[in-house]
Design a protein around this motif. Sequence first.
Motif, mmCIF file in Angstrom:
data_model
loop_
_atom_site.group_PDB
_atom_site.id
_atom_site.type_symbol
_atom_site.label_atom_id
_atom_site.label_comp_id
_atom_site.label_asym_id
_atom_site.label_seq_id
_atom_site.Cartn_x
_atom_site.Cartn_y
_atom_site.Cartn_z
ATOM 1 N N THR A 1 0.910 -1.267 -0.025
ATOM 2 C CA THR A 1 -0.005 -0.043 -0.018
ATOM 3 C C THR A 1 0.782 1.181 -0.211
ATOM 4 O O THR A 1 1.817 1.164 0.884
ATOM 5 C CB THR A 1 -1.003 0.087 1.239
ATOM 6 N N ARG B 1 0.986 5.265 0.302
ATOM 7 C CA ARG B 1 0.354 6.729 0.400
ATOM 8 C C ARG B 1 1.172 7.957 0.225
ATOM 9 O O ARG B 1 2.341 7.664 0.442
ATOM 10 C CB ARG B 1 -0.317 6.557 1.642
ATOM 11 N N GLU C 1 -3.843 7.830 -0.560
ATOM 12 C CA GLU C 1 -3.360 6.566 -1.048
ATOM 13 C C GLU C 1 -3.480 6.687 -2.619
ATOM 14 O O GLU C 1 -4.331 7.530 -3.084
ATOM 15 C CB GLU C 1 -4.367 5.510 -0.471
ATOM 16 N N TYR D 1 4.698 6.675 2.171
ATOM 17 C CA TYR D 1 4.383 5.809 3.100
ATOM 18 C C TYR D 1 4.295 4.434 2.441
ATOM 19 O O TYR D 1 3.566 4.370 1.543
ATOM 20 C CB TYR D 1 3.313 5.874 4.141
ATOM 21 N N PRO E 1 -5.842 -1.628 7.216
ATOM 22 C CA PRO E 1 -5.854 0.085 7.292
ATOM 23 C C PRO E 1 -5.499 0.327 8.665
ATOM 24 O O PRO E 1 -5.383 -0.658 9.587
ATOM 25 C CB PRO E 1 -7.432 0.362 7.115
#
Length: 628
Positions: free
Chosen positions: A166, A168, A210, A249, A256
């Motif tokens: 993920t 961000r 994101e 990030y 999450p």
Amino acid sequence: MEKRGSPDGDPARSLEQGPEGLEGPETPIQVVLRVRPMSAAELRRGEQSALHCSGTRTLQVSPPGGGPDVAFRFGAVLDGARSQEDVFRACGVRRLGELALRGFSCTVFTFGQTGSGKTYTLTGPPPQVRRAQGEGVPVPPNLAGIMQRTFAWLLDRVQHLGAPVTLRASYLEIYNEQVRDLLSLGSARPLPVRWNKTRGFYVEQLRVVEFGSLGALMELLQMGLSRRRSSAHTLNQASSRSHALLTLYISRQTMPPADPGEPPVGGKLCFVDLAGSEKVAATGSRGELMLEANSINRSLLALGHCISLLLDPQRRQSHIPFRDSKLTKLLADSLGGRGLTLMVACVSPSAQCLPETLSTLRYASRAQRVTTRPQAPKSPVAKQPPRLEIEMLQLQEENRCLRAQLGQIDPKASRLSGARVAWAQRNLYGMLQEFMLENERLRKEKSQLQSSQARARDEQRLLAQQVHELERCLLCACYGPQPRPDPAPPCPCVMVPAAPCPVMSPKAPGDMPLCAQPPPWAPPGNPGSAKCPRERSHSDWTQTRVLAEMLMEEEVVPSAPPLPMGTPNTPPVLRGEEEREGGGAAVPNLARRLEALRDQIGSSLRRGRGQAPPSEAARSPSRVLPPC
Ligand code: ADP
Ligand code: MG
């Protein structure tokens, strides 16, 4: 300069070598130098270059008025001839990107005088604004800076990882000591900088967006660049008036963050484009520009102060004033904490800028000696290997059990504890009572046994007396009245024998003739027999017992003449008695008495030996001899 962190002095490489190098080793800030080319304006003014690269890592500074050259050595020195791609490849940002993918917190920041090419190095030339739409125009790919190139490299790297990642991003600027969100949807209002133990310094309510593609990230960058404050002054037509921090990030977990406002746990890669220090006199800043310049200089001064303290090994252990500015707060982890830092020092080659260039070079040289202790942030459960995950769950369960047990002895549970203690005490008390009762019972039993023993002794004594009397009666019957040494009245039937009985010689125990032993009864004249029966000694009693045993076990066999045969059940009688039958009723009576005496003596002896009595009648102490 002393290099730490790896044998070849490459901290990023040492951190990539394996798990043992992942935490703890002191790693110096990596510093590279970028020398921008002479600008057209500088060339027009006929300014000379004072800088010459020597090799790929050393810079020679030649003072314009002559004098010795000064050399500065960095991780890499990139002159104006080097392209943006060269800078990207040589500065080491890709290693930082790798470490960020592995969970480390990494920072790249540019540093130098205003107009030295910091923004250009990071993001390329200032964005052209399409006046019609008011939108920023993307930088041409060949001029793209470290940031765009790193973005492209990182997303490509992520695609080839094969694991879900993920990504961000956040983007902020520090303008006049105020933090502003460059990605905020509304108006950019100042945001507070907070601190807590786990996150260190952080910006509250910062928007973290994101993204899933390079294009999306480029849009975010463009959005921030277009919002960032810049102004024109003498040295730079697009001078940044703020410090800008873009943070990526990188999280390999799909969960999450627990708190919506909290950035996900994982690696970080932060790009910091500092506003350049400037001499207000040189830039000609007035009014708002001067205020901005003062604010920029103050924060850079605070940054320089922190770096100076971090360089001092003694003062490094003490307080570092990161709180003196927003910039130092947000760079605290990169400079003195657990992060990895790459500093790109930017300088102008112009001799006119030499004082500021020398200042930057000295500053950058010192920064190379600042070390951090890179540490991967602690990951949540999802990132733990399965074995560790199981172990952690087991420990949690054990901890829960222990807490539950602890709760039982907790003061809250004191009532329960008190009840348990009372129960135990009651139980102990009950046990004690049991023991006491048992003791009492045993004591009574003992007392009964003692009294029973005393009764048995009395009975034996009585029997002994009776036997003694019986002996006398027998002797009287056999031999006539015996002289009594004591004044006790003779038995009515007594006849004293003329002489001691020589013929009664039953076998004594031990096959010894009874005559050879002391007589079972006291011979006349024996002082022992002179005693009252109740005063008889133990030896007397023993003699009596021997007699009783003889009566029990041995038949009295007369030596001569043989007795006439009577009925089989007729008890043997003494010849002398039969012969003197004249007054004859005494002998059968005596025989009966003897029989009774045998029974009673036998019973008494059995009781003395601990045997059960043969019958209730025989046991009864009330049984008495028939009268003589
Ligand atoms: P700073 O951010 O340090 O204040 P900039 O990055 O804004 O300085 O650069 C000032 C000017 O110099 C800009 O016009 C920029 O295009 C130009 N410039 C800086 N570095 C280079 C470079 N390496 N090549 C070409 N032009 C550059
Ligand atoms: Mg700039």
